[in-house]
Every structure is written in C-alpha cells, then in structure tokens.
Design an enzyme around this catalytic site. Structure first.
Site, PDB file in Angstrom:
ATOM      1  N   ASP A 157       0.839  -1.196   0.000  1.00  0.00           N
ATOM      2  CA  ASP A 157       0.000   0.000   0.000  1.00  0.00           C
ATOM      3  C   ASP A 157       0.876   1.249   0.000  1.00  0.00           C
ATOM      4  OD1 ASP A 157      -2.576   1.445   0.391  1.00  0.00           O
ATOM      5  OD2 ASP A 157      -1.613   1.989   2.300  1.00  0.00           O
ATOM      6  N   HIS A 167       4.845   4.089  -3.317  1.00  0.00           N
ATOM      7  CA  HIS A 167       5.708   5.186  -3.749  1.00  0.00           C
ATOM      8  C   HIS A 167       6.135   6.079  -2.594  1.00  0.00           C
ATOM      9  CE1 HIS A 167       1.498   6.346  -3.987  1.00  0.00           C
ATOM     10  NE2 HIS A 167       1.879   7.571  -3.681  1.00  0.00           N
ATOM     11  N   ASP A 213     -10.480   1.908  -5.576  1.00  0.00           N
ATOM     12  CA  ASP A 213     -10.475   3.317  -5.181  1.00  0.00           C
ATOM     13  C   ASP A 213     -10.715   4.248  -6.361  1.00  0.00           C
ATOM     14  OD1 ASP A 213      -8.099   2.796  -6.427  1.00  0.00           O
ATOM     15  OD2 ASP A 213      -6.813   3.392  -4.758  1.00  0.00           O
TER      16      ASP A 213
END
Length: 1579
Positions: free
Chosen positions: A619, A622, A741
């Site tokens: 999750d 980045h 999402d």
C-alpha cells in the site's frame, strides 16, 4: 480448439511440476528439508542448496535442456540502460543466468562479479555478497554462469581495478528479479467441444486435484473488502462466487483490526486480526489459526490464492501502542523542523473552534464564505508572529556581539578577506560561514543565532579602522543581521501564502465542491480542514511536542525518494500534504538502530502475513522508504520464498518506477484500464502492458542457441542448454479493469463500457484484476470508511451483471496463458478494439471484437469494416451486450446492489470461408445489432499450417552450408551491389526495400543487419516486414540469385536447394502476417550455418576467439570473392581481394598492391608482375598494371615473411615457380603477347631481384605516360627514380610531382590550381619503408644463415651482405624532446613543430624539408616490423604522443592537428578555390584512417610490455589497449557494412567518400589481436 483447451491445465501439470524432491518449494524457513552437516548437526536445506545439488547431480535421461539467460554487460561492468532491469521466470527447475563481458573490457581488469543471490547455497542475506572472479583471457569471451534456484530481488555489480593504481572501481549496479512459483488447482476446460461456454454444473472450469504452476500472467485477481463480506462463516459463499467467475486470487484489503475511522487501511494493531470478522466471542489464541484455515480453504477447495495489502507507511491514529512508543511517529520533539507546522495546525484548530464566537460562518455555502474564513484565518496566523522561526533576533545578536567585544573574546576570522566589504557583501559571507548556526532549521523561534565570539572576530576583520569602537561595531553587526533576515522574512511570507492557498483549496473541496464530501458544520471536532497532527493524550502530565504525531498523506508530483516529513521538506508547514487524518506517519529512520521497537513490530507484522498469504500488495508504495520496503520484503521472503508482490506506484516516471521495482523485487505493477480516455489510448495501454509478444514474433525462434553447459560449480555433468539473450524487461503489469479506489464506469464513462473493458483486459497477456462490484455493475465508488453495508451475492444468476461473461473471459484468459498463447495483436478502428491472441507454434487462438462505450447515449452499431483473415478459419464462441432498465438502483440499507443490467447474448455469427486465387480467407461481419459495450469472441486457427515448418526451416543447415569454401561463402554472405552486378553481368543487384533502403549486401549479411534489430525487439512494423507481408519477392530473390550462379559456383547448388525446399513450404501454408517470422528463421539459420562454416575454416585463434575477433576475420570473406572485371589471371576469372567496399570492389580499383591478406595465390600473382624491381599498386587483372608505388614491393616482402611464419610449410613458397608477366628486360607487352609469361623465376629469385634492382637504382618512365594513364598527373610525375643511400642504408625516391606511398592523393582541382599537385609527395625516405626494409633484411639474413635462402646479399660497388648497412635511424629520424640534444641528431631546429617524435620522412626534396617533421601515424609501422631500430624510451614517448595527439575513435589522424596543413574533413566533391581541401587534396592531411590503428596498437604493445607500464604486469597494457578497441568493436557489430571503415572525418565523424569497410582496416586490428593471443599462449 476444444481439444487443445482440454489439455491445457493437465499438460502443464504433467510437464511443469518437477518430480525431483529437491525442487519442492517451501513456504516456511522452518520447513526446509534437513541437510546433514556432520554426525551431530543438521541445518535446513534452502532452495539455493537444492539448486546447487541439482547441478552437481547426475543428469537424468528425460532431463530437458537447461535454460540459460545471457545478460551482456557494458564495458564498465554495468548493465546497459535497456537492460538495467531484468525479470527472470520462476525457477520451476534451476536454470542459469549467464553474465558476459567482452574480453579486455575495463571491467575485466582483475574483475570480480558480486551478487547477493546465494549462489553457493544457504539463506539469502541482503548484505551478503557472493563473488565470482572473471576470467582474464583477452582472446575469448568472458562468461560467468550463475545457478538460479528461487525467487526474490537481487542486485549485482562488477568490481575491478580502476585507472588509478591501487584503486578499485565499482561498476553500475544492476538488478534481477525472479518471479515466484505460484501453485494452484487445475481446472477443466471452460468450453465444450463445440465451443459452447460451460457452466459449473456442466463441468466447465471445475477444479481438479492436479496442481499446476500458474505464471504471473495467468493471475485473475479479485479485490474484496472483508468488512463488506460479513463474518468468516459467510466467506465460503464469496469463494464460490469468485471461483465460479474464473478468478484465481483474492486481493484482501487489510484484515487487521481497524482504527476509529473504520478504514481497512487505518490499522489499529498490525498483529491482531479484526474481531468483527468473527461471530460471538473469540479466543485470541485461535484467531491466527482460524484466518489461516479459511484462507487455506479458499486455496485448496476453491482454487483461490490469497493476496493482502501490507501497510508500512502509517498506523491508525488511535493505535494504542503509540502512547507507549510515540517515537514511532514524527513529532516536534524528534523532528524539530515540524514545530512551526504543528503550531500552524494548532492555529487552524483553534480558529475552527472560535468561529461562532467571532461571528464567522460555521458552514460553507458559497465562495464568499470561503474568502471570509480565509481572510480571518490569515489574520489569526499573522498574529502569532511565526516568522520568528525563520529569522535571527536582531537585539539578541547585538547583545552577544557586544558582550564578546567588551570581554575581548574574539575568534580570529579565517575566511575570505572581508576588509572594506559592503554590508550586503558581508551578509553574504556570513550566511555561508559557520558564524551563524540554525538557519532554515525552523525548530525554535529565533533558532538561528550567531556565535558572538566568531561574529566579533568577523567584525574585527571587516572593520580594521574601527576595531575599538564598540557601538559602531555592534550597530554594524545589526545591519548585517538585518540584511540576512530580509530574504528569511520573504521566505516566511512565501511559505505562508502557499500554505493558505492549500488550505483554501482544501476547504473549498471538502465543504463546497459538488465532487467533494461536503462536510457540515465547522467545529473543534470537525475543523476547517483535516488536522495534520494527531494529538495523543497519555495519562498524567505529558510533553505535547512528544505526543503530537504527524499524520500521513500524499503529495502531488513529489519526489518519491524524499521523505516529506524530514528536512529540507516543508510540506507540512506549507500544507502540501493531502493528509489522511486517521493515520500517523511512521518514523523508521535510516535503520533498526534508529527505532528498534518499530522495526521489530513491523517486521513481526510482515512475517505473520507472509506465513498466511501468497502475496502482498504494498500500500502507498511510492511513499514507502525504499530501505524499509527492502528490509520488510526480505523478512517476508525468508518466511515465504515464493511471495508474490505487487504495488501501485504514482511516481510519474517509468525510471522512478524501476527504482522501486528493482530494489523491492516488485513482481507486478498495477495498471488501470480506466485511465484510458478514448479507444486509441486504451488500445495503446493494452499494447504496452498486455501484448505479450506481437503475432509472428521472432526472438524465441531466431535468437536462441543450443550449447553444452559446463558445470557451474566446476563439478558435475555437462548438460545441454538453450541460450537466450536478455534484452531488458518492462515491469510486469497487473491490469485492473477497475480498482477499489476509482470511480465506476457509470460515473466516468458509461455503464455499458464495463463489458467491453472486461473483454479487452482479459485478452491481455498479463495479470488481470477487478474489484468486487465491477462484475455486479455497482453504480458508484464505495467509500471504504463510511460504507457499512454488505455485498450482495449473486453468483452467476440473473442479477449478476456481466458475471457470466466475465467467467468465460477469465477462463479463456487462464487457458490462453497456461497454453502459451503469448502472441497478440491489437488494432483500433473508431470505437472498436480488436484483440487477437495466438499460440506461436500451433497458430490457434481467439479473436475478440469489442465495441467500447466511452460516451453515454449512443446505441447504434457504429462503423466497422469486415474483418478478413487470410488462410484462417474462425468459429463463433460467444457474443454479448448489456442492457439497462435504469441507471439508478434503489438504495438498500443492508446490501450493496448493482445496476439492473441484463446481459444479452448475441446469436451465433456465421463466418464464411472464401476462396481466393492468392489464398483462402474468412470474413467476419459484425452483426447489425451491436451496441456500445458489446463483445464478440471467435476461435481462430490458421488452416493447413505446416506444423513441422519451424523445425524444418531450421534443419540441415549445417549440411547445406558446411561444404562451402570461402569464395562460395563470399557469395552466400556478402557481395555489395556493384560486385553482384559485375559478377552477374548486371542481372542481379542488392534488394531494394520500399520505405527503407537498398540492402548493403546481396548475401545474408545484407538481410541480417535490419533483422538483428527486428528479431531483438520483435519490430514487426519495420518496412522490411511489411515487404515480406505484401509479397513473396524476398523469398524468390534469395533462391534465384543463388540458382543463377550455380554454373560458376557449383557448390551453391546445395544451399540453393535448401532455400528452395523451405521457401516452397512457406509459400504453401504461411499466411502473410507470419511471413516475416519464417523469413527470419530461414535467414538467421542460414546465416549462423554459413558463418560457422567460415569460422571453422579459420585458425584456432579465430574459431576459439571472441565475437570481435571473428567479426574482423569475417571481413576477409567479405573482401575475397569473384567478379568478372578483376582477377589474378588476365585470361580467366579468379577470386581476388577487394581493397574496400563499396568503392574498391570491381575493375582496376579492386586489387591494390598493398593488400596481401588473401594468401598464396595473391602473393604469387603479384610476384609475377615484378617489373623495374617494383610491384604494381593497381593490378587491373594483370592486364595493365601500373608501377608508381615505391612501398608496394616492401609490403609484399613483409607479407611473404608473415606468410612463411604463419602458413603450414610456409617456407616452401620461396621455391614456388612464378611465370613472369613481363620480359626480363622490362619491356611492356600485352598480357597475351608471346613474350608475356615466357620465362619463370622462383619466388626467392623474385625477392632477390627486388633487392638487387633497388641496390642498383631504379629509374624509368611509366609506360603510356600521359593522360591515358593518369589524367591528373603532371608529366614529371611519371618519372620514377629510386635509389639506395649507402651512407645510411635508406631507400630514397619520388619527387614533388608524384606520391609513391599509401598516402597517394593526387590533386585534381583546376579551380584551386592543384591539378597534378600531390597532397603528400613524401619524397625521400619514408619511415615505414625504412622499417619494412630492415625487417626484410633481418629475415633474409636469418634464412640465408640457415641455408633457406639461396642468396647472401646484393651487388653494388662490391657485394654487400644483408647485414652490411649503416642503419642509424636514431640520429636520422628522431626529433629530440629537449633542444639541448639537437646536436646529436640530424635536425633543423628552425622547422621543428613538435618534439619527442619520429620524422615521417627523412630527406624530403628541396623546399619541402619541413615535411620531414610532420607528425603522422607511419612510424608505428616501422616500430612494429623492426622494433630494434628504436630507442626504447624515445619510442615509448613517441607512442604516448601518438596516443594523445593522433589516435581517434576508429583510427589514427593522418596529421598532427597542430600542423598548419591539418584539414580533418575529407570531401572529394569540394571544388572550391581552397588549395588545401579542393577535390579532397587533404585525403591524408587530417582525416582519420582505420588501418594505421592496428600498427599503433602492436607497437604500443611491444614497447610498453617490455619497457613501460606493462613490464611487470602485461595486463596493464592489454587492458589499456583493449579499451581503445571498444569503439571499433561496437562499430563492426552495428554498422550495416559489418566492417571497419577506410577513414572517418574529425573525431570519428562519418565520411561519405570513404569505403564503409576496408580490408586493411580490419586486418591490422586482427593482427594485433593475434599477437595478444600468441602472448597468452606463450604465457
């Protein structure tokens, strides 16, 4: 097709699951088989141990060839940019990663390959590196074979001796990631034998007990949110639904206990599963086991692997352990620069709670409300004077300086001179000095402050005239501080403006915008915007700065490698973070030592998950610190070596993506079909990430080689292997039709779009994924925090949306991947996207036609052409569209329901087969009713395909080409256009490719140059491939050109027949789109066989050598062939050697008098033409040879000497009889005159005649002197005079009107007045002729002393032996480095241009004495053939100068750039008035010639290894010289002419007037490499 499908899973199960016990993979480090070390101790056997055992074990009879993946490194030991990331397949059976380097490259200098893959067995450790020493052979390829046995992310580099003695250099790091092994249950086919989709009840896609390996591309993942699934007791129903819909893996949002927001990603306790998934009371000790049990059920009973999110960046703001471990988060206490950000956040909270009391709006209903609130907030913040965090306190500064001055405590100023500087200048110096500390730290108000004693010392140095005036100095310091503060005030104002703008935009979004959450009343509990800090309240008194922890979030376009909670980032202060108020950002520091409790806690968390799940989704990857991700995944992989890892990255850069993929070992990156904004972009995304390989791919069929694999551990059996090159990898894609999402397609495109997206995505050759609700047509994005309802379970029923279609699509996807249908094609036409997926061998597959629905409203069919597939049969499988009764769904308070959509199946589409005179084809017509969102699926199969064609095309090539001689191979492999037209009387020329170019060669090399690129990258859009698809011309050309030349070359019959048989079978059965592939198989197979046949006829040095050696050797075959217009016999055609191509391939220009690399026939043919004691420089098939070259006889004598030394029984050539072309009195006669060839000499007698004629003196006028012979030369130039100077022993000759050496450019420009003016006369004694003469005399003297040469010397004033001479080139040629030594040498100091060199000529004619002193690359020739003539240190210095001044990338500059005549750009068409360059007069006055480089290298090698840097260690010299060869090596590999050019212009620029490949350019480099080889053999 049904039969193929039926066998898909079963065959994979039988063929891929290894039966060897040692290959079983494990999921726990404690479950490895035990390995006995001694009588008392055992250790777990790791996958690396098992891999080692495999290669040491005896080879089984049914063992398949080992796969070897070859990774070529750059010369510096690092990976090429295209190969910086390598993805390797799962190690179902151990295989080899072969790392290779070119011999002699810098990285091979005492090179050591290092990797953290446990090559020698044992457990992987991130910082434990295994070493493999690189072989140091300069003549053979450098290879290191690494046994690969298990999954993971690994790094490597090469360490080697650097350029500075004693220093080690480290090459660029590279990474290789190995896919995990995923096992799942096999399934029965999804289609019936008559291609009808089968339901579960009908036995379609039903699980079987067999286990198959599931490649990553075969994954079909479904995202589920556990809190919407109900308790565990209900989960089996969800498993049934997911399994029946064709999914193979469930992606679970975190199952851990959730925080107060109820978001799965706000984890309250990482090591506790959410109690709400259970019903009733639960024994905490059994929770883990129950979760493992239900997930095991999903895997074993429903065929569903399990993937979970791993949340490493943050924890829930109400995680109870934060009270005990506040150091786990970022707070003003442990990260002081957050202090003003925390104060700003506090100001916003206090402002939010005071709105009502101030009469300000507590609800935002308009932009004016926003403006009012922001104006008042700005005033409230301004009142806090937060600028004090930035600036120095002026009054305090004055006081500390004043105290220091009064007390006399000065620290003397040691910086730059500041006396008399302005205040602004002083401030600038202070800011960059250590006088002031704390600037930009922001941890305290007035945290920036000076050291009073240092400031006093600074002021004393700046104000020498007022050192005792305390008040003036203090005032002065105050002014300096004011200047320092000005930009700091401005910085504060800028930061606050940015912060307020972000607050305003966020306020507008969350409370006013239609697409925002529209939060209600502003209050203390619901502040103006989300708080940036979580304020913990431990019991008792506490430090608020310690317990106020920064919340996590994300930032637009941020550098993902920069932690935005740490300085210098001011993201929290400037309110740039889009914050998650329910999550605290975790503070790992640089490693476990910085935060031991947090590291252990999170390590325990990932280990727990790795023991339970088959995969992780990282999750917020980045924003995960790379070192944290690496460490956590390493820990997880110790528990589960085959852990699958995927992630979604928002770095905005593919290069940055690679950083995470490489270092973390991410197996798949999430890609989203929903990001496509139109059909064209959708097609592009799928082509980029889901193509697999294009239809008719060539790499697998053409670039692999069968070899024998030596045991990688030095022991064990040799095994057959298949070597495949690695050309770099793109991160594997996990393609979502929709993520959990993202907005639904109803919101962002149209509801109908879902079905077409599902079809297009599932036809991608990549991992695919969806979210629970997509198939059910959920109308809206579900809110992870607020949604409390549960999923509706519709299975495959009427209200299941597109589930029935998705079941088929997922099933076909799985079967296509398991079956190896890895070739695909996407094409887009309007709203239509067509996807064809095929098996590369059987050419069976499926075609999808999808009508996208990016826009709402339209229901028509749209415009689409009929689809015609040549030589292909198509049968209808399935078609469907979707209809909606309504685009709204009634809200159910308990259940999440989808739109009332109905899947409408399309009736069977009949596909007619149509005959055609070229080839039959099928025609697919889209039905009239085909609304947006519809799909059609067809099974397709190429008809009457020759199933053995791949094998047949690659068979028996060694037989067809193995018996060819080198002249035959010249026809097969090469022949430039001019040569071919000459040889075939104009009948055949080079093949011309429309839209591309005419091929360089008519032979196989001409095709291979473009094909190398095409095969490597599968560039089937190349014009050459289009030419193959459009017609059969290329196939016909290859066969017919050989067939038409069989009479002259009878041995070509075999390869011609080989081509004929294969082209006929290709024509008979291959559809046009596959022609490029089969053409490439044909050409590459023939090329390999022909090249192998050529190399095998070369010396041991060549056929055991590396690629560069062999490429150079192939230039001999390239140059040596048969044409009609040039021969070594005037009466018939014979093979002859071209000087270069394309300019010197035919006619009089083909054979030049300095090229004797051919061999015995060339030597004897040229010897037969001896006349006047000279050898012709232009042979003209011996019909009209020309004699105006002074160096030709000496080059021939050197070549005879080399031949004698190299050839078996080479000395016997001296006794060979040679019929003389001209009478003994040198009378010119035609070749067919009776006096021609009337008498015979032995070659030894001819050698003696050359020497005697020179000793006696040569003087004659060329036959037929005048324009007929040479239209450029002046009359005086035809007069040839050569003499021996008996005082020096040198041979002098030439005059200012001719040019008798290789530097033979004659002026041609009347406009510039240079017609008949040589560019480089070199009259006198050229240095290379002197060296060649000495070499010849030394050789003959040795032969004579052994009785092997029948002469003792020459006759002059008396008989002079071969050793009687006054050679002293040291005094004649050397130009001393120091002027003080001039008297010892024959020099004229007035015309010396450069010292420490050897003259190019000795004794140039009157008025041209300066040309003696020109620095040119001819002296290394003399050094190579007669090194004894040179003083060692003088020679070394001159060679070093040549290295610095003359050497270029592909050759040697022909003149010193400091010379007034230096003109490096050669353009023979230049007809200006510039005398230096007109008509290319500067041919040898600067342009960089290739062939002298070889002599330079040989001379350097000789002197440096004996007297220079390589005296103690020859490898020092060898590495240096091989580094020089890097550019020629690259050039010969990549240039279409496959050779080394004649010359280049300045700095290696292309020269249009140069031969693109020249015989002597290649041969002299080959000579150097052979000397290196001989050195190694001697050692």
């Amino acid at each position: 097709m049904a039969k193929v499908s039926e066998q898909v899973d079963r065959s994979v199960a039988q063929k891929q699951v290894p039966s060897l016990p040692q290959l079983k993979q494990t999921v726990s480090s404690t479950s490895y088989p035990l390995q006995t070390l001694d009588d008392n101790a055992v250790t777990p056997k790791t996958p690396a141990d098992e891999g080692k055992e495999f290669f040491l074990s005896t080879r089984s009879e049914d063992e398949r060839p080992i796969c070897v993946y070859e990774l070529r490194l750059d010369p510096d030991g690092g990976p090429n940019k295209d190969r910086s990331y390598i993805r390797l397949p799962p190690a179902y059976i151990p295989y080899i990663l072969r790392v290779s380097l070119d011999a002699g490259t810098p990285a091979s200098k005492n090179g050591v390959f290092k990797t953290n893959f446990p090559l020698d067995g044992g457990v992987f450790e991130r910082n434990k590196f295994v070493e493999r020493k690189l072989p140091s052979d300069f003549s053979k390829p450098i290879q290191v074979d690494l046994p690969i046995s298990h999954a993971g992310a690994f790094m490597y580099w090469v360490e080697y001796d650097g350029e500075v003695a004693g220093e080690r250099a480290k090459g660029r790091e590279g990474y290789f990631n190995i896919d995990p092994i995923l096992r799942t249950k096999a399934r029965s086919p999804i289609l019936s034998s008559d291609l009808k989709p089968l339901t579960p009840a009908q036995g379609g896609a039903v699980l079987s007990p067999e286990i198959v390996y599931l490649p990553l591309d075969g994954l079909a993942i479904l995202t589920v949110v556990s809190k919407w699934m109900g308790p565990i007791s209900n989960w089996r129903q969800h498993f049934t639904e997911a399994g029946d819909r064709g999914y193979t893996m469930l992606h679970w949002t975190p199952l851990q206990e959730r925080g107060s927001s109820n978001s799965p990603y706000s984890i309250k306790d990482q090591k506790i599963y959410d109690p709400s998934i259970f019903t009733g009371s639960v024994n905490p000790d059994t929770v883990d086991a129950r979760v493992k049990e239900i997930l095991h059920v999903a895997k074993e009973e429903y065929g569903l692997l399990n993937l979970t999110d791993v949340v490493l960046n943050h924890t829930a703001s109400d995680s109870p352990w934060l009270i005990d471990h506040p150091e786990a988060g970022y707070s003003p206490a442990n990260t002081p620069h957050l202090t003003p950000a925390f104060e700003l956040d506090t100001a916003i909270l206090e402002f939010s709670s005071s709105l009502a009391s101030k009469g300000l709006p507590t609800q935002v209903r308009s932009e004016s409300d926003v403006d009012v609130l922001m104006t008042n907030l700005a005033e409230s913040i301004k009142a806090r004077n937060m600028w004090q965090y930035y600036v120095l306190d002026v009054e305090r500064e004055k006081e500390v300086v004043k105290d220091a001055i009064k007390s006399g405590k000065f620290v003397p100023w040691s910086g730059p001179d500041v006396a008399g500087k302005s205040i602004v200048a002083l401030a600038k110096v202070v800011k960059t000095s250590s006088v002031v500390a704390g600037l930009n730290e922001l941890g305290l108000r007035y945290g920036a402050r000076s050291n009073g004693e240092m400031a006093a010392g600074f002021l004393k140095a700046a104000s020498v005239n007022i050192v005792n005036d305390v008040d003036t100095l203090v005032k002065m310091w105050g002014r300096v501080v004011d200047v320092i503060n000005v930009p700091l005030y401005e910085e504060w104002e800028k930061d606050m403006k940015i912060a307020l703008d972000h607050v305003k935009n966020r306020l507008r979004y969350i409370r006013l915008k239609e697409n925002g959450p529209k939060l209600g009343e502003i209050s203390a509990s619901c502040p103006l915007v989300e708080p940036y800090f979580t304020r913990l309240t431990p019991p008792g008194p506490f430090d608020q700065g310690k317990y106020s922890l920064a919340n996590n979030g994300w930032i637009w376009d941020a550098n993902p490698l920069q932690n935005f909670a740490l300085p210098p980032s001011k993201a929290y202060l400037r309110r740039e973070v889009i914050v998650w108020g329910d999550c605290v950002k975790l503070r790992y520091g640089s490693g476990p030592v910085d935060n031991p409790w947090l590291w252990e806690h999170m390590m325990s968390y990932v280990r727990m998950l790795a023991a339970t799940f088959d995969g992780f989704r990282i999750d917020n990857c980045h924003s995960t610190p790379v070192h944290v991700g690496v460490a956590m995944l390493d820990a997880a992989r110790i528990v589960n070596a085959d852990l699958y890892v995927c992630a979604e990255l928002f770095t905005g850069s593919e290069d940055m993506d690679l950083v995470f993929v490489q270092k973390l070992g991410i197996n798949s990156l999430v890609r989203e079909a929903g990001n496509a904004h139109d059909p064209k972009e959708f097609s592009r995304i799928m082509y980029r990430y889901g193509l697999g390989k294009p239809l008719g791919s060539m790499d697998g069929a053409c670039l692999t080689n069968m070899e024998e694999l030596d045991p990688p551990f030095g022991k064990g059996p040799t095994r057959p292997c298949i070597v495949s090159p690695l050309n770099g990898s793109v991160p594997h894609a996990l393609m979502y039709d929709l993520t959990h999402d993202n907005e639904s397609y109803l919101d962002k495109r149209s509801a109908e779009h879902a079905l077409s997206v599902a079809g297009i995505v599932t036809f991608g050759y990549c991992a695919i994924a969806s979210v629970k609700g997509f198939d059910d047509l959920h109308p809206k994005l579900l809110n992870l925090v607020e949604e409390k309802r549960q999923y509706e379970l519709t299975q495959l029923g009427e209200n299941s949306g597109i589930a029935r279609a998705k079941r088929l699509l997922n099933g076909l996807h799985r079967e296509m991947v398991l079956g190896g249908f890895d070739e695909g094609h996407y094409w887009q036409e309007g709203d239509y996207i067509l996807v064809q997926r095929m098996h590369p061998t059987t050419q069976k597959g499926y075609l999808l036609i999808a009508r996208t629905a990016f826009s709402k409203g339209s229901k028509d069919r749209g415009i689409v052409n009929t689809i015609e597939l040549s030589r292909t049969r198509a049968r209808f499988v399935y078609g469907a569209s979707i209809e909606f009764l309504s685009y709204k769904t009634l809200y159910d308070p308990n259940t999440i329901r989808g739109l009332p959509g109905k899947l409408v199946e399309i009736p069977d589409v009949v596909v007619p087969q149509i005959s055609h005179d070229v080839a039959p084809f099928c025609r697919i017509t889209v039905p009239d009713y085909f609304p947006p969102g519809s799909i059609l699926i067809f099974e397709v199969e190429v008809q009457n395909l020759d199933n053995e064609l791949d094998t047949f095309c690659a068979s028996d090539a060694d037989k067809a080409f193995g018996n060819l001689d080198l002249v035959d191979l010249n026809v097969i492999l090469y022949r430039a256009d001019g040569e071919e037209r000459d040889a075939t009387s104009g009948l055949i020329g080079a093949y011309d490719v429309p839209g591309f170019v005419k091929l360089t060669y008519c032979g196989l090399e001409g095709w291979m140059h473009p094909l190398r690129h095409i095969m490597k990258s599968n560039d089937l859009g190349h014009p050459l491939c289009e030419n193959f698809r459009q017609g059969l011309w290329a196939l016909d050309y290859i066969y017919s050109r050989l067939q038409k030349q069989i009479i002259q070359f009878p041995k070509l019959a075999q390869p011609a027949q080989w081509f004929k048989e294969r082209t006929e079978r290709i024509k008979a059965s291959v559809p046009s789109y596959l022609r490029p592939k089969y053409f490439a198989i044909l050409i590459s197979t023939a090329y390999k066989a022909a090249r192998c046949a050529a190399i095998e006829q070369c010396s041991e040095f060549v056929y055991t050598g590396h690629d560069f050696t062999q490429n150079l050797a192939m230039c001999a075959i390239q140059m040596h062939g048969m044409v009609q217009s040039a021969s070594l016999d005037p009466a018939k055609s014979t093979p002859s050697l071209a000087a270069g191509l394309p300019h010197f391939g035919t006619g009089w220009a083909r054979c030049w008098g300095r090229n004797f690399e051919g061999a015995k026939k060339h030597i004897l043919a040229f010897a037969s033409t001896l006349k006047h004691g000279l050898i012709p420089n232009l042979l003209d098939s011996l019909r009209k040879p020309r004699y105006n070259s002074r160096d030709s006889p000496w080059w021939m004598l050197q070549n005879i000497q080399d031949y004698v030394a190299s050839a078996p029984d080479g000395l016997s050539i001296l006794s060979e009889p040679v019929k003389r072309r001209f009478p003994i009195d040198d009378t010119w006669v035609e070749w067919d005159d009776s006096r021609a060839y009337a008498y015979t000499s032995t070659l030894a007698e001819i050698i003696q005649e050359i020497l005697q004629r020179h000793a006696s003196g040569i003087a004659f006028r060329e036959h037929d002197a005048g324009p007929n012979l040479d239209m450029q030369m002046k009359d005086e130039g035809f007069d040839i005079k050569i003499r021996v100077d008996w005082d020096t022993g040198f041979i002098f000759g030439g005059n200012q009107h001719n040019c008798g050496t290789w530097m033979d450019k004659m002026g041609e420009s009347e406009k510039a007045g240079t017609k008949g003016v040589p560019g480089t006369p070199r009259d006198g004694a050229p240095v290379e002729i002197t060296g060649l003469l000495k070499s010849t005399l030394r050789w003959l003297d040795t032969l004579s002393s052994f009785g092997s040469f029948p002469f003792k010397g020459v006759e002059a004033t008396g008989e002079i032996s071969f050793t009687d001479s006054s050679y002293d080139p040291l005094t004649c040629y050397y130009v001393p480095l120091n002027a003080g030594d001039d008297s010892r040498y024959d020099v004229n100091p007035a015309i010396i241009n450069r010292r420490g060199i050897y003259k190019d000529v000795y004794g140039s004619g009157p008025g041209r004495e300066w040309s003696d002193y020109q620095f040119r690359p001819n002296f290394p020739i003399a050094m190579t053939v007669a090194p004894e003539l040179f003083h060692t240190q003088h020679a070394l210095h001159a060679l070093h100068l040549a290295d610095q001044v003359l050497r270029s990338s592909l050759g040697m500059k022909t003149l010193d750039p400091s010379d007034m005549q230096y003109r490096p750009q050669y353009d023979n068409s230049n007809d200006t008035t510039d005398q230096r360059v007109a008509k290319g007069l500067n041919y040898h006055n600067g342009p960089e010639w290739g062939w002298p480089l070889g002599y330079f290298l040989r001379a350097y090698l000789y002197f440096d290894t004996r007297f220079g840097a390589g005296k103690e260690d020859t490898t020092q010299t060898l590495h240096y010289l091989h580094k020089i060869l890097l550019t020629p090596k690259h050039h010969i590999q990549t240039d279409p002419w496959a050779g080394i050019p004649e010359l280049t212009n300045k700095n290696g620029q292309y020269c249009a007037d140069s031969c693109n490949t020249q015989a002597w350019s290649a041969s002299t480099l080959l000579d150097f490499l052979e000397e290196v080889h001989k050195m190694a053999s001697c050692e």
